[in-house]
Write a protein that holds these residues in place. Structure first.
Motif, PDB file in Angstrom:
ATOM      1  N   ALA A 176       0.834  -1.209   0.000  1.00 35.03           N
ATOM      2  CA  ALA A 176       0.000   0.000   0.000  1.00 35.03           C
ATOM      3  C   ALA A 176       0.864   1.252   0.000  1.00 35.03           C
ATOM      4  CB  ALA A 176      -0.935  -0.015   1.216  1.00 35.03           C
ATOM      5  N   ILE A 177       1.953   1.230   0.777  1.00 29.16           N
ATOM      6  CA  ILE A 177       2.858   2.384   0.820  1.00 29.16           C
ATOM      7  C   ILE A 177       3.504   2.611  -0.544  1.00 29.16           C
ATOM      8  CG2 ILE A 177       5.045   3.229   1.771  1.00 29.16           C
ATOM      9  CD1 ILE A 177       4.216   1.912   4.438  1.00 29.16           C
ATOM     10  N   ARG A 178       3.966   1.542  -1.189  1.00 26.80           N
ATOM     11  CA  ARG A 178       4.595   1.676  -2.511  1.00 26.80           C
ATOM     12  C   ARG A 178       3.601   2.228  -3.530  1.00 26.80           C
ATOM     13  NH1 ARG A 178       7.364  -3.222  -1.050  1.00 26.80           N
ATOM     14  NH2 ARG A 178       5.745  -4.469  -2.074  1.00 26.80           N
ATOM     15  N   SER A 179       2.362   1.783  -3.457  1.00 26.28           N
ATOM     16  CA  SER A 179       1.331   2.287  -4.366  1.00 26.28           C
ATOM     17  C   SER A 179       1.097   3.778  -4.140  1.00 26.28           C
ATOM     18  CB  SER A 179       0.028   1.515  -4.158  1.00 26.28           C
ATOM     19  OG  SER A 179      -1.029   2.076  -4.913  1.00 26.28           O
ATOM     20  N   PHE A 180       1.030   4.175  -2.875  1.00 24.73           N
ATOM     21  CA  PHE A 180       0.825   5.588  -2.549  1.00 24.73           C
ATOM     22  C   PHE A 180       1.994   6.432  -3.036  1.00 24.73           C
ATOM     23  CE2 PHE A 180       1.667   9.008   0.574  1.00 24.73           C
ATOM     24  CZ  PHE A 180       0.577   9.820   0.285  1.00 24.73           C
ATOM     25  N   GLU A 181       3.199   5.995  -2.800  1.00 28.00           N
ATOM     26  CA  GLU A 181       4.380   6.758  -3.221  1.00 28.00           C
ATOM     27  C   GLU A 181       4.439   6.880  -4.747  1.00 28.00           C
ATOM     28  OE1 GLU A 181       7.673   5.896   0.248  1.00 28.00           O
ATOM     29  OE2 GLU A 181       7.296   4.325  -1.230  1.00 28.00           O
ATOM     30  N   ARG A 182       4.083   5.821  -5.428  1.00 26.11           N
ATOM     31  CA  ARG A 182       4.146   5.828  -6.888  1.00 26.11           C
ATOM     32  C   ARG A 182       3.102   6.768  -7.498  1.00 26.11           C
ATOM     33  NH1 ARG A 182       3.687   0.950  -7.262  1.00 26.11           N
ATOM     34  NH2 ARG A 182       1.476   0.733  -7.749  1.00 26.11           N
ATOM     35  N   LYS A 183       1.897   6.741  -6.951  1.00 26.23           N
ATOM     36  CA  LYS A 183       0.802   7.518  -7.536  1.00 26.23           C
ATOM     37  C   LYS A 183       0.802   8.977  -7.076  1.00 26.23           C
ATOM     38  CE  LYS A 183      -2.338   3.568  -8.038  1.00 26.23           C
ATOM     39  NZ  LYS A 183      -3.637   2.970  -7.613  1.00 26.23           N
ATOM     40  N   ARG A 184       1.216   9.218  -5.847  1.00 22.53           N
ATOM     41  CA  ARG A 184       1.085  10.569  -5.281  1.00 22.53           C
ATOM     42  C   ARG A 184       2.403  11.332  -5.187  1.00 22.53           C
ATOM     43  NH1 ARG A 184      -4.205  12.610  -4.286  1.00 22.53           N
ATOM     44  NH2 ARG A 184      -5.591  10.797  -4.264  1.00 22.53           N
ATOM     45  N   ARG A 185       3.524  10.644  -5.211  1.00 23.82           N
ATOM     46  CA  ARG A 185       4.833  11.292  -5.046  1.00 23.82           C
ATOM     47  C   ARG A 185       4.791  12.298  -3.890  1.00 23.82           C
ATOM     48  NH1 ARG A 185       8.048   9.814  -9.121  1.00 23.82           N
ATOM     49  NH2 ARG A 185       7.068   9.065 -11.052  1.00 23.82           N
ATOM     50  N   PRO A 186       4.574  11.799  -2.674  1.00 22.14           N
ATOM     51  CA  PRO A 186       4.340  12.689  -1.533  1.00 22.14           C
ATOM     52  C   PRO A 186       5.582  13.470  -1.124  1.00 22.14           C
ATOM     53  CG  PRO A 186       4.590  10.432  -0.791  1.00 22.14           C
ATOM     54  CD  PRO A 186       4.545  10.374  -2.294  1.00 22.14           C
ATOM     55  N   VAL A 187       5.314  14.634  -0.573  1.00 22.49           N
ATOM     56  CA  VAL A 187       6.338  15.466   0.052  1.00 22.49           C
ATOM     57  C   VAL A 187       6.015  15.523   1.541  1.00 22.49           C
ATOM     58  CG1 VAL A 187       7.335  17.781   0.225  1.00 22.49           C
ATOM     59  CG2 VAL A 187       6.737  16.832  -2.013  1.00 22.49           C
ATOM     60  N   VAL A 188       6.997  15.247   2.358  1.00 25.41           N
ATOM     61  CA  VAL A 188       6.809  15.243   3.809  1.00 25.41           C
ATOM     62  C   VAL A 188       7.622  16.373   4.411  1.00 25.41           C
ATOM     63  CG1 VAL A 188       7.009  13.911   5.941  1.00 25.41           C
ATOM     64  CG2 VAL A 188       6.528  12.746   3.781  1.00 25.41           C
ATOM     65  N   ARG A 189       6.982  17.162   5.240  1.00 26.87           N
ATOM     66  CA  ARG A 189       7.723  18.212   5.944  1.00 26.87           C
ATOM     67  C   ARG A 189       7.308  18.240   7.408  1.00 26.87           C
ATOM     68  NH1 ARG A 189       4.587  22.579   6.786  1.00 26.87           N
ATOM     69  NH2 ARG A 189       2.733  22.885   5.482  1.00 26.87           N
ATOM     70  N   VAL A 190       8.229  18.703   8.224  1.00 30.72           N
ATOM     71  CA  VAL A 190       7.992  18.760   9.657  1.00 30.72           C
ATOM     72  C   VAL A 190       7.043  19.909   9.981  1.00 30.72           C
ATOM     73  CG1 VAL A 190       9.072  19.122  11.911  1.00 30.72           C
ATOM     74  CG2 VAL A 190      10.211  17.707  10.178  1.00 30.72           C
ATOM     75  N   LEU A 191       6.127  19.650  10.874  1.00 29.00           N
ATOM     76  CA  LEU A 191       5.183  20.677  11.310  1.00 29.00           C
ATOM     77  C   LEU A 191       5.890  21.792  12.058  1.00 29.00           C
ATOM     78  CD1 LEU A 191       2.060  18.793  12.741  1.00 29.00           C
ATOM     79  CD2 LEU A 191       2.008  20.596  11.030  1.00 29.00           C
ATOM     80  N   SER A 192       5.248  22.954  12.044  1.00 34.18           N
ATOM     81  CA  SER A 192       5.672  24.067  12.890  1.00 34.18           C
ATOM     82  C   SER A 192       4.426  24.823  13.324  1.00 34.18           C
ATOM     83  CB  SER A 192       6.617  25.001  12.132  1.00 34.18           C
ATOM     84  OG  SER A 192       5.911  25.742  11.152  1.00 34.18           O
ATOM     85  N   SER A 193       4.610  25.778  14.204  1.00 31.08           N
ATOM     86  CA  SER A 193       3.465  26.538  14.717  1.00 31.08           C
ATOM     87  C   SER A 193       2.772  27.345  13.628  1.00 31.08           C
ATOM     88  CB  SER A 193       3.914  27.464  15.856  1.00 31.08           C
ATOM     89  OG  SER A 193       4.938  28.335  15.422  1.00 31.08           O
ATOM     90  N   SER A 194       3.439  27.537  12.490  1.00 28.16           N
ATOM     91  CA  SER A 194       2.822  28.273  11.384  1.00 28.16           C
ATOM     92  C   SER A 194       1.796  27.429  10.628  1.00 28.16           C
ATOM     93  CB  SER A 194       3.893  28.779  10.420  1.00 28.16           C
ATOM     94  OG  SER A 194       4.570  27.692   9.817  1.00 28.16           O
ATOM     95  N   ASP A 195       1.704  26.142  10.970  1.00 27.37           N
ATOM     96  CA  ASP A 195       0.788  25.239  10.272  1.00 27.37           C
ATOM     97  C   ASP A 195      -0.587  25.148  10.931  1.00 27.37           C
ATOM     98  OD1 ASP A 195       2.145  24.006   7.964  1.00 27.37           O
ATOM     99  OD2 ASP A 195       3.585  23.335   9.476  1.00 27.37           O
ATOM    100  N   THR A 196      -0.899  26.056  11.824  1.00 31.92           N
ATOM    101  CA  THR A 196      -2.183  25.998  12.519  1.00 31.92           C
ATOM    102  C   THR A 196      -3.348  25.937  11.537  1.00 31.92           C
ATOM    103  OG1 THR A 196      -1.265  27.244  14.375  1.00 31.92           O
ATOM    104  CG2 THR A 196      -3.659  27.127  14.218  1.00 31.92           C
TER     105      THR A 196
END
Length: 334
Positions: A176-196
């Protein structure tokens, strides 16, 4: 037996050490201070004396996040942090178990002092969200018997790190993870207080849209997300946002107590294959490598959520117990 004498008789507390209290209108527990961000160092001091982590609602981060519907006040009594709460939705006032070193002599006095405060209010004293490891302390209180109950639907799902990792690593999850990565090409970033605003928007678009506000019978989940991220640094949180083509798909927020990582808030777009698995793997890979256990919190009485959590791996239900004290006189339970 009269309530005002009850705690003194049972716990042998010094009457002069009992906090004076007199209700004035709707102001209750006058000697208690409102719980606020500035309370966290005090909380950390007393929670740090415990040998085990508390149940999920008693993490400071949870106490703060829900402090707009479950309004909390605290006071130090007999070397324990004692918290009383008023559930504004259900108009219910109760106590949380005293937090401290849990030595029997001081624990019993702290319980007695809290009972005395409730007696001054004319309220029955009930201790909620009590973790299993505290039950022996309540059961051994002198001259009283503890009625202990819990609701399995509101128990915490606790996994060992190895069991949770095995769930992430099973073939169906990896596919499932490989399918998600292939189809969505996700970008992951660390949260900060500006993400409210971002976490509130994800919650509203992927959680709130599918239910009426009345279904959130503990309070607004979007407001909880705002409160957590708005105080992200002060609460010592760790979290991530997952995006695809600048479209936010999910977020997850964790915190620690003792050796346990707690998934305090997590929302993901529904019907995106592999997104939840990817989110869990990222959270554990980034923040949970050195934990011993994972507290995935309760299922909120939701059968679908219960089924999902039960399939994450081998788990135990850590009960959040309610304690009602029945007092004995002459060896007979009243």
């Amino acid at each position: 037996m009269r309530k005002n004498n009850l705690a003194r008789a049972i716990f042998a507390c010094d009457a002069h050490a009992m906090p004076a209290f007199e209700a004035r209108g709707k102001k209750r527990f006058k000697g208690f201070e409102p719980l606020a961000l500035s309370t966290k160092p005090i909380y950390d001091e007393y929670a740090g004396r415990l040998m085990e982590p508390l149940s999920s609602p008693l993490y400071f981060q949870s106490l703060y996040a829900w402090n707009f519907t479950s309004v909390n006040k605290y006071k130090i009594l007999y070397n324990h942090l004692c918290i009383v709460a008023h559930d504004t939705i259900h108009d219910d006032t109760f106590a949380f178990p005293p937090i401290g070193d849990c030595r029997p002599e001081t624990f019993s006095k702290a319980v007695g002092a809290v009972c005395e405060e409730f007696a001054h209010e004319g309220l029955d004293c009930v201790f909620k969200e009590t973790p299993d490891f505290m039950l022996p302390y309540f059961s051994s209180l002198p001259r009283c018997e503890a009625d202990i109950s819990h609701d399995a639907d509101w128990s915490d799902y606790v996994f060992t790190r190895e069991a949770f990792a095995a769930g992430i690593g099973k073939n169906s999850s990896r596919e499932a993870i490989r399918s998600f990565e292939r189809k969505r090409r996700p970008v992951v970033r660390v949260l900060s207080s500006s993400d409210t605003g971002n976490v509130a928007a994800i919650t509203e678009m992927n959680y709130c849209v599918e239910r009426d506000c009345a279904e959130c019978f503990c309070g607004c989940e979007a407001e909880v997300a705002r409160r957590l991220v708005g105080a992200y640094d002060e609460l010592e949180l760790n979290g991530i946002v997952i995006e695809s083509d600048d479209d936010p798909l999910a977020f997850g927020i964790t915190c620690f107590q003792k050796h346990t990582i707690h998934f305090i808030s997590k929302k993901a777009r529904r019907s995106v294959r592999g997104l939840n698995e990817f989110l869990n793997a990222e959270l554990m890979g980034r923040f949970g490598r050195w934990c011993e256990s994972v507290n995935y919190s309760d299922d909120m009485g939701n059968a679908g959520l219960r089924f999902y959590k039960s399939r994450l791996g081998a788990y135990v239900l850590s009960h959040r117990n309610t304690i009602r004290l029945r007092f004995r006189e002459g060896g007979e339970v009243l």
